[in-house]
Motif scaffolding. Structure first.
Motif, mmCIF file in Angstrom:
data_model
loop_
_atom_site.group_PDB
_atom_site.id
_atom_site.type_symbol
_atom_site.label_atom_id
_atom_site.label_comp_id
_atom_site.label_asym_id
_atom_site.label_seq_id
_atom_site.Cartn_x
_atom_site.Cartn_y
_atom_site.Cartn_z
ATOM 1 N N ARG A 64 -73.440 53.501 -38.128
ATOM 2 C CA ARG A 64 -73.429 52.533 -37.038
ATOM 3 C C ARG A 64 -72.026 52.242 -36.521
ATOM 4 O O ARG A 64 -71.858 51.788 -35.382
ATOM 5 C CB ARG A 64 -74.121 51.245 -37.488
ATOM 6 N N LYS B 242 -81.894 46.900 -28.335
ATOM 7 C CA LYS B 242 -81.646 48.323 -28.569
ATOM 8 C C LYS B 242 -80.268 48.668 -28.007
ATOM 9 O O LYS B 242 -79.715 47.934 -27.183
ATOM 10 C CB LYS B 242 -82.734 49.170 -27.906
ATOM 11 N N TRP B 243 -79.717 49.780 -28.467
ATOM 12 C CA TRP B 243 -78.472 50.238 -27.869
ATOM 13 C C TRP B 243 -78.675 50.522 -26.388
ATOM 14 O O TRP B 243 -79.793 50.804 -25.934
ATOM 15 C CB TRP B 243 -77.990 51.510 -28.568
ATOM 16 N N SER C 155 -79.852 48.140 -32.087
ATOM 17 C CA SER C 155 -78.402 47.964 -32.080
ATOM 18 C C SER C 155 -77.941 47.050 -33.216
ATOM 19 O O SER C 155 -78.754 46.477 -33.945
ATOM 20 C CB SER C 155 -77.953 47.375 -30.741
ATOM 21 N N ASP D 53 -69.345 54.269 -30.433
ATOM 22 C CA ASP D 53 -70.085 53.292 -29.639
ATOM 23 C C ASP D 53 -71.408 53.919 -29.219
ATOM 24 O O ASP D 53 -71.451 54.774 -28.329
ATOM 25 C CB ASP D 53 -69.261 52.890 -28.413
ATOM 26 N N HIS D 54 -72.484 53.499 -29.850
ATOM 27 C CA HIS D 54 -73.786 54.118 -29.604
ATOM 28 C C HIS D 54 -74.335 53.849 -28.203
ATOM 29 O O HIS D 54 -75.258 54.539 -27.758
ATOM 30 C CB HIS D 54 -74.795 53.647 -30.648
ATOM 31 N N SER D 55 -73.786 52.867 -27.516
ATOM 32 C CA SER D 55 -74.212 52.587 -26.149
ATOM 33 C C SER D 55 -73.420 53.396 -25.120
ATOM 34 O O SER D 55 -73.743 53.378 -23.931
ATOM 35 C CB SER D 55 -74.071 51.094 -25.838
#
Length: 295
Positions: free
Chosen positions: A180, A256-257, A225, A184-186
């Motif tokens: 995680r 969520k992301w 997220s 940056d997963h977004s």
């Protein structure tokens, strides 16, 4: 008069060149494997991780083989090589990813999706690298969308608990806190990730919180997220928060992301994590979507 003729020829040449480029634009379907690997590195025709290569798995399908063992950062060049090959210039890609393949495509987009990429000729050598097409470059890649089955971008408690070999470099990446925080997963470069979450888990249910597919819990496969994992379930389960469909916040308020949407939630608890050498498990749902829509 001569000047007008030159302009006319130039316009015709430009029009013909533009028409030729459009006529030769090609779409590809790239498949990114997860842990354990299985295909020959750089061989985009080797589908041994997935199942029979004869299966319809989207237009012009290519297998993006990485070893499924070493760190994401160490193996990501193989993913970038494939993206450069097939997703630059006039060409566009659909992406399908399984398990840790979710980390691979997410990492590539977040860390390299804003960089300059040379336009390639879509003709890879034995190492999976393509030559430059015409000396031009672009920023990032041309990706229509990403389908993810059993996505491990949020990590797995099996890595946290030591249920997988701790000397395996990838396992350290798959710890929930590490996965995680990796990127940056977004930051998907506005590319949508469509999530398919399986729920037939039984073997490791005491380790994995909420609903799971025997390897990945809903907090990860559903693109939830945050720095923590969390327990998320189907609406029929009264003992944890619902994983919602689409982009809506989950029950309890966890979002969520960005650019992540849950397309399939396994309410019937019918799909596990494993392809079983025959496009099986949760990836059967992804393959069906690629067959229908990756054209």
């Amino acid at each position: 008069m001569a000047k007008r003729i030159v302009r006319g020829v130039s316009w015709f040449v430009l029009f013909a060149a533009g028409f030729w480029a459009l006529a030769h634009a090609t779409n590809y379907s790239l498949w990114i494997n997860g842990r354990t690997g299985g295909g020959q590195l750089g061989n985009h025709a080797d589908f041994s991780y997935w199942g029979p290569a004869t299966a319809n798995a989207g237009v012009n399908k290519k297998s993006v083989n990485w070893d499924g063992y070493n760190h994401i950062s160490d193996q990501n060049y193989l993913v970038r090589d494939a993206l450069d090959c097939y997703c630059t210039g006039q060409n566009w890609c659909y992406i399908a990813a399984h398990s840790a393949g979710d980390l691979q495509i997410g990492y590539a987009l977040a860390m390299y999706g804003g960089t300059s990429r040379m336009v390639k000729n879509a003709s890879p050598n034995s190492g999976g690298q393509c030559g430059n097409l015409n000396g031009s470059s672009q920023t990032g890649w041309n990706i229509k969308w990403v389908d993810v089955g059993g996505g491990a971008a949020g990590g797995s408690e099996l890595a946290d608990a030591g249920d997988w070999a701790l000397d395996e470099p990838l396992v350290s990446d798959l710890k929930t806190s590490t996965a995680r925080a990796m990127y940056d997963h977004s930051s998907t470069r506005a590319t949508w990730f469509y999530m398919y979450a399986g729920a037939s888990g039984t073997l490791y249910s005491f380790v994995l919180p909420g609903q799971d597919d025997e390897a990945i819990a809903y907090h990860s496969s559903g693109g939830v997220s945050g720095s923590g994992n969390g327990s998320f379930c189907n609406p029929s389960d009264w003992f944890c928060n619902d994983l919602t469909l689409g982009t809506a916040k989950n029950e309890g308020g966890r979002a969520k992301w960005g650019y992540h949407s849950v397309i399939f939630r396994d309410n019937g608890e019918s799909f596990n994590h494993y392809t079983n050498g025959n496009w099986g498990g949760i990836m059967s749902k992804v393959r069906a979507d690629m067959e229908a829509n990756a054209r």
